[in-house]
Design a protein around this motif. Structure first.
Motif, short mmCIF file in Angstrom:
data_model
loop_
_atom_site.label_atom_id
_atom_site.label_comp_id
_atom_site.label_asym_id
_atom_site.label_seq_id
_atom_site.Cartn_x
_atom_site.Cartn_y
_atom_site.Cartn_z
N CYS A 1 -0.25 10.05 2.65
CA CYS A 1 -1.15 10.17 1.51
C CYS A 1 -2.59 10.11 1.99
N LYS B 1 0.84 -1.19 0.00
CA LYS B 1 0.00 0.00 0.00
C LYS B 1 0.87 1.25 0.00
N GLN B 2 0.44 2.24 -0.73
CA GLN B 2 1.18 3.50 -0.77
C GLN B 2 0.98 4.24 0.55
N ASN B 3 2.07 4.81 1.06
CA ASN B 3 1.96 5.56 2.30
C ASN B 3 2.72 6.89 2.25
N TYR C 1 7.83 4.19 7.45
CA TYR C 1 6.50 4.71 7.76
C TYR C 1 5.57 3.58 8.20
N THR C 2 5.68 2.42 7.58
CA THR C 2 4.85 1.29 7.95
C THR C 2 5.14 0.88 9.39
N ARG D 1 1.33 7.69 7.68
CA ARG D 1 0.83 7.67 6.30
C ARG D 1 0.55 9.11 5.90
N ASN E 1 -5.76 5.71 -0.38
CA ASN E 1 -5.02 4.50 -0.69
C ASN E 1 -5.24 4.23 -2.17
#
Length: 71
Positions: A59, A2-4, A51-52, A57, A62
């Motif tokens: 952004c 997933k983009q973060n 970040y994960t 996050r 998602n």
């Protein structure tokens, strides 16, 4: 994955990383400047493993692909 990483964060990472790499390539700063490749890469792929781990996050949406059962 997933983009973060959000848009503003992405721009800062890519620009800052490129500056570090260019300064290292021209000898203005030490070889440690090549570590600027890390923020460039995380900015391009819009995913930061740190970040994960930290639960961050930047952004707003998602934009990654949905799970297979939701397609």
């Amino acid at each position: 994955m997933k983009q973060n990483v959000g848009s503003a964060d992405r721009a800062i990472r890519v620009i800052g990383g490129l500056v570090l790499v260019l300064l290292a390539a021209t000898g203005v700063i030490s070889a440690w400047g090549w570590l600027g490749l890390i923020p460039v890469a995380t900015g391009i792929i819009r995913f930061c493993p740190a970040y994960t781990l930290l639960g961050i996050r930047t952004c707003s949406l998602n934009t990654g692909r949905p799970p297979a059962d939701e397609r």
